[in-house]
Structure formats: C-alpha cells, structure tokens
Design an enzyme around this catalytic site. Sequence first.
Site, PDB file in Angstrom:
ATOM      1  N   GLY A   1      34.081  37.388  32.776  1.00 43.59           N
ATOM      2  CA  GLY A   1      34.908  38.236  31.922  1.00 43.59           C
ATOM      3  C   GLY A   1      35.764  37.440  30.947  1.00 43.59           C
ATOM      4  N   THR A   2      36.298  36.323  31.404  1.00 38.93           N
ATOM      5  CA  THR A   2      37.179  35.525  30.539  1.00 38.93           C
ATOM      6  C   THR A   2      36.403  34.997  29.338  1.00 38.93           C
ATOM      7  OG1 THR A   2      38.481  34.904  32.470  1.00 38.93           O
ATOM      8  CG2 THR A   2      38.722  33.517  30.509  1.00 38.93           C
TER       9      THR A   2
ATOM     10  N   ASN B   1      44.035  46.052  35.567  1.00 40.10           N
ATOM     11  CA  ASN B   1      43.720  45.419  36.845  1.00 40.10           C
ATOM     12  C   ASN B   1      44.852  45.465  37.860  1.00 40.10           C
ATOM     13  OD1 ASN B   1      44.537  43.586  34.603  1.00 40.10           O
ATOM     14  ND2 ASN B   1      44.873  42.155  36.270  1.00 40.10           N
TER      15      ASN B   1
ATOM     16  N   HIS C   1      31.460  39.706  39.520  1.00 47.23           N
ATOM     17  CA  HIS C   1      32.087  39.560  40.848  1.00 47.23           C
ATOM     18  C   HIS C   1      33.045  40.689  41.194  1.00 47.23           C
ATOM     19  CE1 HIS C   1      36.210  37.798  39.992  1.00 47.23           C
ATOM     20  NE2 HIS C   1      35.655  37.540  38.824  1.00 47.23           N
TER      21      HIS C   1
ATOM     22  N   CYS D   1      45.059  36.071  39.143  1.00 48.45           N
ATOM     23  CA  CYS D   1      45.314  34.906  38.289  1.00 48.45           C
ATOM     24  C   CYS D   1      46.792  34.578  38.201  1.00 48.45           C
ATOM     25  CB  CYS D   1      44.791  35.157  36.878  1.00 48.45           C
ATOM     26  SG  CYS D   1      43.164  35.851  36.877  1.00 48.45           S
TER      27      CYS D   1
HETATM   28  N1  PLP Z   1      39.858  41.019  32.800  1.00 51.96           N
HETATM   29  C1  PLP Z   1      40.305  41.698  33.864  1.00 51.96           C
HETATM   30  C2  PLP Z   1      40.906  43.052  33.672  1.00 51.96           C
HETATM   31  C3  PLP Z   1      40.210  41.141  35.139  1.00 51.96           C
HETATM   32  O1  PLP Z   1      40.665  41.814  36.191  1.00 51.96           O
HETATM   33  C4  PLP Z   1      39.626  39.855  35.278  1.00 51.96           C
HETATM   34  C5  PLP Z   1      39.533  39.208  36.600  1.00 51.96           C
HETATM   35  O2  PLP Z   1      40.470  39.056  37.325  1.00 51.96           O
HETATM   36  C6  PLP Z   1      39.174  39.196  34.128  1.00 51.96           C
HETATM   37  C7  PLP Z   1      39.305  39.809  32.906  1.00 51.96           C
HETATM   38  C8  PLP Z   1      38.549  37.837  34.203  1.00 51.96           C
HETATM   39  O3  PLP Z   1      37.221  37.900  34.636  1.00 51.96           O
HETATM   40  P1  PLP Z   1      36.501  36.595  35.220  1.00 51.96           P
HETATM   41  O4  PLP Z   1      37.126  36.316  36.524  1.00 51.96           O
HETATM   42  O5  PLP Z   1      35.049  36.993  35.352  1.00 51.96           O
HETATM   43  O6  PLP Z   1      36.670  35.525  34.211  1.00 51.96           O
END
Ligand code: PLP
Length: 390
Positions: free
Chosen positions: A71-72, A151, A201, A325
């Site tokens: 996602g990042t 989130n 994930h 995070c």
């Molecule tokens: N965006 C949201 C809303 C998330 O909850 C997360 C993960 O915690 C991310 C982005 C980041 O995704 P990734 O862990 O696949 O980089």
Amino acid sequence: MNPIYLDHSATTPVRSEVLEAMHPYFMEIYGNASSFHTFGQKAKKALEDSREKVAEVLGALPEEIVFTSGGTEATNMAVKGALQGNLEKGNQIITSSIEHHATLHTCQYLERRGYEVTYLPVDRWGRLDPEDVEKALTDKTVLISVMHANNEVGTIQPLEEIGTMARSRGVLVHTDAVQSVGKITVDVNELKVDFLSLSAHKFYGPKGVGVLYVRKGVPFDALFQGGHHEWSRRPGTENIPAIVGLGRAIELAAEEMDEVSTRERALRDRLWSAIEAGIEDSYMNGHPIDRIPPILNVSFDFVDGESVILNLDLSGIAVSTGSACTSGDLEPSHVLLAMGIPPRRSQGAVRFSLGRETTQEEIDYTAAVLTETISRLRSMSPAYADRKRR
Ligand code: PLP
C-alpha cells in the site's frame, strides 16, 4: 483460552488456500515472467490470471492493474506520479488530515519540494465534507487524495460525491483503499476514482505485495525507472508467488465478503454493547454507521491506551492503539485529534479490529478481561479517585 488476535487492521494471517496457491511458484514454476521460454510463460500466465482477478473485483480493466510492493508504494506512486505527470496543469494536491502516513508523509515530502498541499479538516465522526473539498479547489489542483476507510476508526468517506465533483472539474482522484478492500464493495467506477491503492496483507494475503489501480488514459509518471515490467509503470521482476497470493486472497475475500462482514459487524456491536454497559466513561470513536465492519475504536477516560494494550497482551489479547505504524509513539493519534477528540481522551483510545475467525466466545472473554483491566488501571489513577470523590 488460546491467544486472541483483535488486530486484523494491522495485518492478517495468510489463509491456507492462499499459501497453497502460492506454493508452486517458489520452487516449481519459478521462471521470470519476462522470459520467452516455457518456464517464463507459465509465470506470465499466473501474473495475468492474478491481474484479471483483481480487475474483476475492482470493476477495472486488467491493464489498469499495476502490482507493487504494498500500500505504501502504491500511494507514493499515485501521489508523486500524478503530480509529476501533470506538471503543466498545476502543483496543488488536496488531502485530508486523517490519512495514513503513507499519504501524509508523501504530501509533506512534496510540500518541502515546493508543491502546495491542502489538508482538509474532518467532522467529529472523521468524515470530510465534499463541499470543503470543492471549496479548496484552485486552477492549480491536480489531485485529490482521500482514503476510502480510515485505519484507526473505520469511518468511510463520501468518495462517490468527491469523485463526481472532481470529475466535473477535471481533477484526478486517488484513494487509499487499503482498509476497505475485502471489507466493503470497492468499485473504481462507482467511486469515480482514477487511482486506488490496496495491500494484500490486510485481507489474508502475503505481506509486501499490493496494487495501484491507474485509470486507462490518465497521465501518470512512473516512480522508478528500469525494465518494461507492468508497462514500465513499475519496473522490476515481478514477485510471482506474492502476486498469485494476492489474486487468490482478493478472490476469496470478495466471495465471502457479505457473510464475513455480517458476522464481524454483529460481534463488533456485541463488544461495544458490553463495553458501554460495563465500563463507565468509555466513548466510541468513528462514525456510528458509515464504518467498515471489523473496527471498533474506544476511548477510556483515566487510562492510557498503551497501558490497556500491555495489560491485555499479558492476558493473551492483542489489540492496538490505532495505526501499527505509529504504535510505540506516545503522541496522541493525529486522526483522533483531527476529529476534535481532546488529547487526554485520544491517549486513552484502543482499536479492536476483528477478523473472519473471531468468535463470540473470544469477544465475551475480551469484554470481561477489559472490564477488569480498566477498573484495575483506574484504581491506580489519582485523577479517577478525584473524580469519584466529587
Ligand atoms: N494505508 C492504510 C490505510 C493502511 O492501513 C496501511 C497499513 O497499515 C497502509 C496504507 C500501508 O500499507 P502497506 O503496509 O502495504 O505498505
């Protein structure tokens, strides 16, 4: 009682069906999907099958699906790629103050490099007002980046309204749908978005793999330069086992979504009812209705969320204060502060995020342990003793 995992918004276990689908792609079908020989072509077939599965769930075309490392990365690609690809149009981006750090820190990085970023406020439920988005538009706005579901509190944004308005004004829209895919219907045409990020994930797929949806014809610059993989939009040899896992996981999540969501919503509401009835001075954070089914975020006055988490962990229950995070970081959550929740109450927040295998027994046990834990922690709080004396 076995350990109880109520932190599915941080990550989920890989499903056995997903692992099984991935397995042959480590040692048997290990070809490079860009190779012309049979080994390569088998890997290529798996890559394209997975792309089709993702496209079908999102209502997209297969060629609009770009595999990423999560996602990042997808969000960095969308935000930076949309701006770089539309420099002649302008340099402004509009986002909300409750985005995940994948978006917020990308925007702050761009701001330091001279781009203009507008961070819009949200209401007490964590919702953006589409009228505020419209008012923030200028003739330099290139992109609106608003997450689909938050989130920490689970609130769902009025994306359709934002998308309709943006389209009529010729502005692109990106959504971080990392928390909503697999939980509620996510259709790129209904939402009217041009870019969408997701991550495997969060829906029982492997870590380190995700997708950026890029609407066909939308100007967009690649973040990395390299080979011709993913139509040069994301160069680098594709991680076929992970991509196969993502495809199988999204397919299963879509098949079971209605059934799992109904169960998770009922259990989440059961947990809240038990908390509301048994623990005074507790407050639910997030939208009461427009919220994804797995998340319940509650603030408990007179305690620190971190202490609650540590104590529940000692009893074998895994929960979190919000974003994985930022846990370990004692600052109150930027999401709760933006919703107007006072710092003290924000610091007493705990996020419970349920999963497809969460049981009623686990929820009832969690409610009982939580009631005892909060009462014990409050018995050590001078502020609580004061309040009781008054
Ligand atoms: N965006 C949201 C809303 C998330 O909850 C997360 C993960 O915690 C991310 C982005 C980041 O995704 P990734 O862990 O696949 O980089």
